[in-house]
Design an enzyme around this catalytic site. Structure first.
Site, short mmCIF file in Angstrom:
data_model
loop_
_atom_site.label_atom_id
_atom_site.label_comp_id
_atom_site.label_asym_id
_atom_site.label_seq_id
_atom_site.Cartn_x
_atom_site.Cartn_y
_atom_site.Cartn_z
N HIS A 17 0.83 -1.19 0.00
CA HIS A 17 0.00 0.00 0.00
C HIS A 17 0.88 1.25 0.00
O HIS A 17 1.97 1.27 0.59
CB HIS A 17 -0.90 0.03 1.23
CG HIS A 17 -2.03 -0.95 1.18
ND1 HIS A 17 -2.90 -1.00 0.12
CD2 HIS A 17 -2.43 -1.92 2.05
CE1 HIS A 17 -3.80 -1.95 0.34
NE2 HIS A 17 -3.53 -2.53 1.50
N CYS A 39 -0.24 2.11 -5.11
CA CYS A 39 -1.16 3.14 -5.56
C CYS A 39 -0.54 4.53 -5.37
O CYS A 39 0.35 4.72 -4.54
CB CYS A 39 -2.47 3.07 -4.79
SG CYS A 39 -3.53 1.71 -5.29
#
Length: 808
Positions: free
Chosen positions: A394, A443
């Site tokens: 992440h 991301c």
């Protein structure tokens, strides 16, 4: 669908064997058959996975399915994607010609075999012999041929139309528009380029416009080429790209042609200005030119200053060493858990080791462990070293800064809970590295909870920085949803692994990865690689290592790296009952180890026995339900291969130990021997406590606080003054490292320190230890298991079933 006896996986395997690349061995076929013994097993799915791993194309798979008569499978593969897969590669072009001449309209498409063509003039289908071919011939041209034409391309029940093309007549005794009789004296036809495309220097994100005009009779058609490859979307005299990236740099030419003639334009060299990494924070570097010198360089008439700089001669670049830190975070405590980072780190580790990188691969790190790992990584860097940092997990991006999220990041997080990549870059520059590569598989969406603008340290203009982002700014990065006991790569690594070993400039290699992703129908519009670089030299990940003049620091780096990669030596335990047990170790990652036990000898009166491991310290992570399993797969090790372990035919029990970086003391556990005598019903147990020291990365004590990697360079450890006794990470370890088991040609452990520190390849072999006196001399473990992944150019990725790396 393939798990049947008539038109099933066995028939598909036989059909695929016509190509030697896809011929399955008896062992592989038997392994497929055994899948039926598992509740979730599928022989057909296993066979398809193997075909995908061997780069079987969709066309070849459809050919094999058609060969065995499996119409249902063929229709399932082509129906949902046929419309997307039909792509018109050559569009028909409007033409004007004299009566009696020949006009050829061409339309071509690429898709699954079996395309058919239908030509129409207006609403009327053309039924002559060329009306069903890719090339429609109008001869001799007459008034009846004037009008608008279109081609319909059919593929089963799906179809797509070309663009309209107009056919007109011009008098034979006059010139066609734009083509005078004086231009082509004594001839009815001709072609002459009047405007040539010009070389340009364009800033990244700017617009590129090239023009090529020609006078011709019949009228000219245009086809643009980039680096020798046709650009099917550009078929006019003007070629425009509204927002260029580094992928658009290179040579452009235009082919101009008509029915009778063909000509090529001059070559236009397009250079894309290097993108800056947070340009506002760069340190201004004095190049030794005053204002008058710069003014003199840029005052040439009609010339761009970049065009006046002579091209440097070809030069072979080298690294003084190559070091990589790979981090894959999966098991987040308060965020969505991920699947692909383990496979991605493993895949990239094997590839980089082939390129002589010293690789440290770590899974599931918390904030302190990530900070410490980065600090240790920085210690391995020095002048001229190539440094590569890969992160899968992440992440987010705010105000141009990228943040990697550790597994203990809270539900509502800010930059103080994460690691800023740009701060790491600043520290890397202080080491005067030869190349800094960041591959961020995460991301890049904005974090709404974080309104703090982080100010990283000042960056120097070193022209050796490469950022490869798995996705664009404010976008997500995807991974493929996986079933239990399945492992596959994320989207980024699925494309990167095909190119990373190419002998190309790093940016050129990543450009090709971006082009591959752009050509894939299923990633287009969802995920696109973004490249940011100011790399001015042709430096490649394949560059050779030259240690001349820095042998001392190179040797120190080898020792420093080796500390994190020493496994306990294999041991033999003799129990009072007469049973002899072997204890072996294998490294899956730098912080993940597999321990296996084998029964080497037992008395005849003992009917059965097994050696099981228990009582592991709480610091490490051992899943009890998966400990002491008969196969690596059941033990949770999806990447190690039993065949790569010494004597895989000997029955073993496997236990996977994770999170070794949290081990605060020496690893101690119990070997519990369970056995039954032939004349007794009760089971007897004998226990032995075993201490194996601090294996792999646990020696580095990553759980302890380190000096911040954003501090000044003076606080960092210097390899030029390397002293093992002065470095806490290595205190007391030098002797064990020097005698670490790296097998020589004889299969025996070598303790020669001089040979140890001079061979980069020997240091980079994945580790495994065994007892050479018990079996044949063991070979180093090469964890090279092929990962199951979707065929990236086919239709096997289903984004409806994918997860993303976004934290929300």
């Amino acid at each position: 669908m393939l798990d049947n006896a008539t038109r099933g996986w066995k028939q598909l395997a036989q059909a695929a064997s016509e190509d030697p690349n896809f011929c399955c061995s008896e062992r592989e076929l038997t392994s497929c058959s055994l899948q039926v013994l598992s509740a979730a097993g599928s022989p057909g799915r296993t066979l398809l996975t193997w075909l995908a791993d061997r780069s079987c194309s969709l066309d070849f798979l459809l050919h094999c399915l058609e060969k065995i008569g499996h119409r249902e499978a063929v229709q399932l593969l082509i129906s949902p994607f046929t419309t997307e897969l039909i792509q018109v590669t050559i569009q028909p072009q409007s033409q004007q010609a004299a009566p009696g001449s020949k006009v050829v309209l061409t339309c071509r498409a690429s898709a699954h075999p079996g395309l058919s063509y239908q030509w129409f003039r207006g609403k009327e289908e053309i039924l002559d012999e060329t009306g069903s071919l890719p090339e429609l011939v109008l001869y001799p041209l007459g008034p009846a041929h004037r009008g608008h034409y279109i081609c319909r391309i059919n593929n089963g029940e799906n179809c797509i139309f070309s663009q309209w093309a107009q056919v007109g007549l011009v008098p034979s005794d006059s010139s066609s528009p734009g083509c005078s009789s004086s231009l082509f004296p004594g001839a009815v036809s001709g072609l002459h380029i009047t405007t040539q495309p010009q070389s340009l220097a364009v800033s990244e994100g700017g617009a590129l416009s090239l023009e090529c005009n020609a006078k011709a009779n019949p009228p000219a058609q245009y086809e643009w080429y980039h680096n020798g490859e046709v650009m099917p979307q550009h078929k006019t005299c003007s070629m425009e790209i509204p927002c260029v990236t580094t992928a658009h740099r290179g040579q452009y030419r235009c082919k101009v042609f008509n029915l009778y003639h063909e000509a090529w334009s001059d070559t236009a060299e397009i250079s894309i200005g290097p993108s800056s990494i947070i340009e506002a924070s760069w340190v201004e570097d004095d190049r030794g030119l005053d204002a008058q010198d710069v003014s003199g360089m840029t005052s040439g008439q009609g010339a761009h200053p970049l065009q006046q700089i002579p091209k440097s001669s070809a030069k072979n670049f080298y690294a003084t060493d190559k070091v990589a830190l790979l981090i894959g975070n999966m098991n987040y405590q308060y965020q969505k858990q991920l699947c692909a980072p383990m496979a991605d780190v493993h895949e990239l580790t094997n590839l980089l080791r082939q390129l002589d990188f010293k690789v440290v691969s770590l899974l599931d790190l918390n904030w302190q462990e990530m900070c410490s790992a980065v600090t240790e990584f920085l210690m391995l860097l020095d002048k001229g070293v190539y440094g590569l940092l890969y992160f899968a997990g992440h992440g987010y991006e705010n105000y141009g800064n990228s943040f990697m999220m550790p597994i203990d990041v809270p539900a509502s997080f800010t930059s103080k809970h994460c690691l800023c990549v740009q701060n790491i870059l600043t520290s890397m520059q202080q080491k005067e590295t030869g190349l800094n590569v960041f591959l961020l598989d995460m991301c890049r969406r904005r974090n709404p909870h974080d309104d703090v603008i982080v100010q990283p340290g000042l960056l120097k203009v070193t022209a050796n920085i490469v950022f490869g982002y798995a996705t664009c700014i404010d976008a997500k990065a995807y991974e493929v949803a996986q079933q239990e006991r399945e492992v596959s790569n994320g989207i980024f690594i699925s494309f990167l692994k095909r190119r990373v070993c190419e002998d190309e400039k790093v940016t050129a290699m990543l450009d090709r990865v971006a082009e591959d992703m752009g050509r894939c129908v299923l990633t287009r519009g969802r995920q696109a690689l973004e490249l940011r670089s100011n790399l001015s030299e042709r430096r490649s990940l394949t560059d050779q290592i030259q240690t001349a003049g820095c042998s001392a620091s190179y040797s120190a780096r080898n020792l420093q790296w080796a500390v994190a990669h020493v496994l306990p030596p294999s041991d033999t335990l003799q129990f009072e009952c007469g049973v002899r047990v072997q204890l072996g170790f294998a490294a899956e990652f730098s912080n993940v180890m597999v321990i296996y036990t084998r029964i080497l000898e037992k008395p005849k009166e003992i009917m059965s026995c097994s050696a099981q491991l228990t009582d592991f310290p709480q610091d490490v992570d051992v899943e009890l339900k998966k400990s002491n399993q008969e196969t690596l797969l059941e033990a949770g090790s999806l990447l190690l291969i039993p065949e790569d372990l010494p004597s895989p035919e000997v029955p073993s029990l496997y236990t996977r130990v994770r999170c070794l970086q949290r081990l605060k003391r020496e690893l101690t556990f119990t070997v519990c021997l369970h056995y039954i005598y032939s004349n007794m019903d009760d089971e007897i147990q004998e226990k032995r406590t075993v201490t194996v020291g601090k294996p792999l990365v646990s020696k580095l004590n990553l759980h302890e606080h380190r000096p911040s990697h954003s501090s000044s360079g003076a606080s960092f450890f210097s390899l030029d003054s390397f002293d093992v006794s002065e470095c806490s990470s290595f205190a007391g370890e030098s002797a064990s490292v020097e005698s670490a088991l790296y097998y020589t040609d004889t299969g025996r452990a070598s303790s020669s320190h001089s040979g140890f520190v001079t061979s980069s390849r020997s240091v980079n072999v994945p580790e495994e230890t065994d007892c050479p006196d018990l079996f044949d001399a063991p070979q180093p473990l090469v964890a090279s298991k092929s990962l199951s992944h979707g065929q990236v150019y086919g239709a096997n990725y289903k984004f409806s079933d994918t997860n993303d790396f976004h934290s929300c």
